[in-house]
Write an enzyme that holds these catalytic residues in place. Structure first.
Site, mmCIF file in Angstrom:
data_model
loop_
_atom_site.group_PDB
_atom_site.id
_atom_site.type_symbol
_atom_site.label_atom_id
_atom_site.label_comp_id
_atom_site.label_asym_id
_atom_site.label_seq_id
_atom_site.Cartn_x
_atom_site.Cartn_y
_atom_site.Cartn_z
ATOM 1 N N LYS A 41 -7.735 13.394 -86.314
ATOM 2 C CA LYS A 41 -8.298 12.043 -86.269
ATOM 3 C C LYS A 41 -9.751 12.054 -85.793
ATOM 4 C CE LYS A 41 -7.028 7.375 -85.192
ATOM 5 N NZ LYS A 41 -7.641 6.914 -86.410
ATOM 6 N N GLY A 46 -10.253 16.302 -78.951
ATOM 7 C CA GLY A 46 -10.131 17.624 -79.575
ATOM 8 C C GLY A 46 -10.842 17.709 -80.905
ATOM 9 N N CYS A 47 -10.706 16.662 -81.712
ATOM 10 C CA CYS A 47 -11.341 16.664 -83.033
ATOM 11 C C CYS A 47 -12.859 16.575 -82.918
ATOM 12 C CB CYS A 47 -10.794 15.515 -83.875
ATOM 13 S SG CYS A 47 -9.017 15.688 -84.183
ATOM 14 N N THR A 48 -13.331 15.857 -81.924
ATOM 15 C CA THR A 48 -14.773 15.782 -81.692
ATOM 16 C C THR A 48 -15.299 17.145 -81.245
ATOM 17 O OG1 THR A 48 -14.660 13.429 -81.161
ATOM 18 C CG2 THR A 48 -16.586 14.639 -80.355
ATOM 19 N N SER A 51 -15.294 19.428 -84.362
ATOM 20 C CA SER A 51 -16.330 19.043 -85.323
ATOM 21 C C SER A 51 -17.728 19.353 -84.794
ATOM 22 C CB SER A 51 -16.199 17.557 -85.662
ATOM 23 O OG SER A 51 -14.975 17.332 -86.336
#
Length: 151
Positions: A41, A46-48, A51
């Protein structure tokens, strides 16, 4: 359909990007190696982190002849905001119905979150490495760079 394995050809797919343009993976094969990472998401911790780690190494990937592509179920608009907020220089694709996630065989986690899996694909369209880890966000970048540099 079984999950994609190392040695398989990347399946053909088309998805909308954060700009609204449709990206067809077959248009990229033969031009560059690909690092395709599936993440749960936009704008979550974590995704930030993952990325931004890809962002911070993006020039190294492009210098090695590779293109980075992130895929989640978020909308193109969400991707656009996420990319602008964190200055992400690469393409984010919207897999709103999880069709491509299923095509690749990316598993869900115990918490029913979409999995975090990275596929490294050579210029001929062959999957050369797969890295699956929900918790070691930055290792996706290290694993990808090591693989890209090996061919």
């Amino acid at each position: 359909m079984a999950a994609i394995k190392v040695g398989d050809r990347v399946p053909n797919f088309s998805l909308p990007s954060q700009t609204g343009a449709t990206v067809n993976v077959s248009d990229l094969i033969g031009k560059k190696s690909l690092v395709i990472y599936f993440y749960p998401k936009d704008d979550t911790p974590g995704c930030t982190a993952e990325s931004c780690a890809f962002r911070d190494s993006y020039e190294v990937f492009t210098d090695a002849g590779a293109e980075v592509i992130g895929i989640s179920a978020d909308s193109p608009q969400s991707h656009q905001q996420f990319a602008q907020k964190y200055n992400l220089p690469f393409t984010l694709l919207s897999d709103s119905d999880n069709r491509v996630r299923k095509l690749f065989g990316v598993p869900s986690t115990l918490f029913v979150l979409p999995g975090r899996v990275t596929y490294i694909i050579d210029q001929e369209g062959i999957v050369r490495h797969i890295f699956d880890s929900m918790l070691d966000f930055k290792a996706h970048v290290t694993e990808s760079l090591n693989t890209i540099k090996s061919f």
